[in-house]
Design a protein around this motif. Structure first.
Motif, PDB file in Angstrom:
ATOM      1  N   CYS A 255      19.137  27.452  40.447  1.00  0.00           N
ATOM      2  CA  CYS A 255      17.746  27.845  40.646  1.00  0.00           C
ATOM      3  C   CYS A 255      17.494  28.084  42.128  1.00  0.00           C
ATOM      4  CB  CYS A 255      16.785  26.794  40.104  1.00  0.00           C
ATOM      5  SG  CYS A 255      16.808  25.247  41.021  1.00  0.00           S
ATOM      6  N   GLY A 256      16.428  28.790  42.384  1.00  0.00           N
ATOM      7  CA  GLY A 256      15.969  29.033  43.742  1.00  0.00           C
ATOM      8  C   GLY A 256      14.465  29.189  43.729  1.00  0.00           C
ATOM      9  N   SER A 257      13.876  29.147  44.886  1.00  0.00           N
ATOM     10  CA  SER A 257      12.424  29.305  44.946  1.00  0.00           C
ATOM     11  C   SER A 257      12.035  30.730  44.566  1.00  0.00           C
ATOM     12  CB  SER A 257      11.902  28.974  46.337  1.00  0.00           C
ATOM     13  OG  SER A 257      12.272  29.974  47.260  1.00  0.00           O
ATOM     14  N   LEU A 258      10.893  30.869  43.946  1.00  0.00           N
ATOM     15  CA  LEU A 258      10.391  32.200  43.603  1.00  0.00           C
ATOM     16  C   LEU A 258      10.225  33.031  44.865  1.00  0.00           C
ATOM     17  CD1 LEU A 258       9.299  34.296  41.643  1.00  0.00           C
ATOM     18  CD2 LEU A 258       7.057  33.167  41.804  1.00  0.00           C
ATOM     19  N   ALA A 259       9.788  32.410  45.956  1.00  0.00           N
ATOM     20  CA  ALA A 259       9.612  33.133  47.221  1.00  0.00           C
ATOM     21  C   ALA A 259      10.933  33.726  47.704  1.00  0.00           C
ATOM     22  CB  ALA A 259       9.020  32.209  48.281  1.00  0.00           C
TER      23      ALA A 259
ATOM     24  N   CYS B  49       8.203  20.466  39.198  1.00  0.00           N
ATOM     25  CA  CYS B  49       7.828  19.259  38.459  1.00  0.00           C
ATOM     26  C   CYS B  49       8.070  19.379  36.959  1.00  0.00           C
ATOM     27  CB  CYS B  49       6.370  18.884  38.734  1.00  0.00           C
ATOM     28  SG  CYS B  49       5.178  20.152  38.273  1.00  0.00           S
ATOM     29  N   ASP B  50       8.315  20.581  36.454  1.00  0.00           N
ATOM     30  CA  ASP B  50       8.519  20.791  35.019  1.00  0.00           C
ATOM     31  C   ASP B  50       9.990  20.991  34.632  1.00  0.00           C
ATOM     32  OD1 ASP B  50       5.784  20.576  34.504  1.00  0.00           O
ATOM     33  OD2 ASP B  50       5.450  22.728  34.795  1.00  0.00           O
ATOM     34  N   VAL B  51      10.891  20.939  35.602  1.00  0.00           N
ATOM     35  CA  VAL B  51      12.315  21.041  35.264  1.00  0.00           C
ATOM     36  C   VAL B  51      12.674  19.847  34.386  1.00  0.00           C
ATOM     37  CG1 VAL B  51      14.671  20.916  36.205  1.00  0.00           C
ATOM     38  CG2 VAL B  51      12.956  22.377  37.295  1.00  0.00           C
ATOM     39  N   ASP B  52      13.430  20.111  33.327  1.00  0.00           N
ATOM     40  CA  ASP B  52      13.751  19.046  32.380  1.00  0.00           C
ATOM     41  C   ASP B  52      15.216  18.601  32.473  1.00  0.00           C
ATOM     42  OD1 ASP B  52      15.188  21.062  31.049  1.00  0.00           O
ATOM     43  OD2 ASP B  52      13.708  21.271  29.469  1.00  0.00           O
TER      44      ASP B  52
ATOM     45  N   PHE C 114      15.115  21.973  49.212  1.00  0.00           N
ATOM     46  CA  PHE C 114      13.913  22.770  49.455  1.00  0.00           C
ATOM     47  C   PHE C 114      13.109  22.257  50.645  1.00  0.00           C
ATOM     48  CE2 PHE C 114      14.534  23.833  44.832  1.00  0.00           C
ATOM     49  CZ  PHE C 114      14.900  25.146  45.060  1.00  0.00           C
ATOM     50  N   THR C 115      13.129  20.952  50.895  1.00  0.00           N
ATOM     51  CA  THR C 115      12.461  20.405  52.078  1.00  0.00           C
ATOM     52  C   THR C 115      13.147  20.904  53.333  1.00  0.00           C
ATOM     53  OG1 THR C 115      11.724  18.439  50.881  1.00  0.00           O
ATOM     54  CG2 THR C 115      11.826  18.270  53.289  1.00  0.00           C
ATOM     55  N   GLN C 116      14.474  20.875  53.326  1.00  0.00           N
ATOM     56  CA  GLN C 116      15.243  21.360  54.480  1.00  0.00           C
ATOM     57  C   GLN C 116      14.979  22.852  54.718  1.00  0.00           C
ATOM     58  OE1 GLN C 116      19.501  20.696  54.087  1.00  0.00           O
ATOM     59  NE2 GLN C 116      19.605  20.159  56.231  1.00  0.00           N
ATOM     60  N   ALA C 117      14.771  23.598  53.638  1.00  0.00           N
ATOM     61  CA  ALA C 117      14.461  25.027  53.762  1.00  0.00           C
ATOM     62  C   ALA C 117      13.014  25.261  54.185  1.00  0.00           C
ATOM     63  CB  ALA C 117      14.745  25.730  52.435  1.00  0.00           C
TER      64      ALA C 117
ATOM     65  N   GLU D 237       6.020  19.881  44.812  1.00  0.00           N
ATOM     66  CA  GLU D 237       6.223  19.516  43.399  1.00  0.00           C
ATOM     67  C   GLU D 237       5.777  20.653  42.478  1.00  0.00           C
ATOM     68  OE1 GLU D 237       7.310  16.792  41.549  1.00  0.00           O
ATOM     69  OE2 GLU D 237       8.075  15.791  43.348  1.00  0.00           O
ATOM     70  N   GLU D 238       4.818  21.445  42.945  1.00  0.00           N
ATOM     71  CA  GLU D 238       4.266  22.533  42.137  1.00  0.00           C
ATOM     72  C   GLU D 238       4.954  23.875  42.389  1.00  0.00           C
ATOM     73  OE1 GLU D 238       1.787  22.022  39.810  1.00  0.00           O
ATOM     74  OE2 GLU D 238       2.062  19.901  40.303  1.00  0.00           O
ATOM     75  N   MET D 239       5.926  23.918  43.290  1.00  0.00           N
ATOM     76  CA  MET D 239       6.555  25.199  43.633  1.00  0.00           C
ATOM     77  C   MET D 239       7.201  25.831  42.409  1.00  0.00           C
ATOM     78  SD  MET D 239       9.960  23.960  45.776  1.00  0.00           S
ATOM     79  CE  MET D 239      10.518  25.617  46.163  1.00  0.00           C
ATOM     80  N   GLU D 240       7.149  27.153  42.361  1.00  0.00           N
ATOM     81  CA  GLU D 240       7.770  27.874  41.255  1.00  0.00           C
ATOM     82  C   GLU D 240       9.221  28.176  41.595  1.00  0.00           C
ATOM     83  OE1 GLU D 240       4.875  30.416  38.675  1.00  0.00           O
ATOM     84  OE2 GLU D 240       4.670  31.010  40.775  1.00  0.00           O
ATOM     85  N   LEU D 241      10.060  27.943  40.601  1.00  0.00           N
ATOM     86  CA  LEU D 241      11.487  28.213  40.735  1.00  0.00           C
ATOM     87  C   LEU D 241      11.900  29.299  39.750  1.00  0.00           C
ATOM     88  CD1 LEU D 241      12.807  24.528  40.706  1.00  0.00           C
ATOM     89  CD2 LEU D 241      12.252  25.931  42.705  1.00  0.00           C
TER      90      LEU D 241
END
Length: 136
Positions: free
Chosen positions: A42-46, A85-88, A113-116, A121-125
């Motif tokens: 996974c990666g950030s949507l951004a 926060c919704d990854v299972d 993601f913090t390092q990036a 918690e709400e970020m879209e992946l």
């Protein structure tokens, strides 16, 4: 050893990339992909939106190790948006890392993601699943 250029002849629109934020991690994660233990990432949507050619279902990708050498070719089989926060547990297990638990996944991905500089918690992946089509 097969070069990226040779693989791009066989997979013309394939992008080449490594997984992780260090050469050591890229080696470890590429090994998990080759062994079939890692079938998702996974990666950030951004970050996804910033790519000149974002991956799509059916696209081929050349996975590189920490020395930027190709180790395999994957094909994306699934893409979906999910909040951090919704990854299972099932997706965490498909990522194939650590003890395969959701707790391990959350700890390591929060660090990444913090390092990036973009953790929330709400970020879209963009959660992608893939299959190995060729080991180099």
């Amino acid at each position: 050893m097969t070069s990226v250029e040779n693989l791009k002849v066989k997979y013309p629109r394939a992008q080449a990339w490594s997984i992780g934020d260090s050469a050591e991690l890229a080696n470890a994660l590429a090994d998990l992909v080759v062994k079939g233990k890692k079938t998702a990432s996974c990666g950030s949507l951004a970050a996804y939106e910033a790519e000149s050619v974002p991956p799509g279902v059916g696209s081929y990708h050349i996975i590189l190790d920490g020395q930027q050498e190709p180790v395999c070719v994957i094909r994306i089989t699934s893409l979906r948006l999910v909040r951090f926060c919704d990854v299972d547990e099932a997706f965490a297990r498909k990522e194939g890392e650590g003890d395969l638990s959701l707790e391990y996944w959350r700890t390591e991905h929060q660090r990444f993601f913090t390092q990036a500089g973009n953790f929330s918690e709400e970020m879209e992946l963009v959660a992608e699943e893939f299959e190995v089509v060729e080991v180099v």
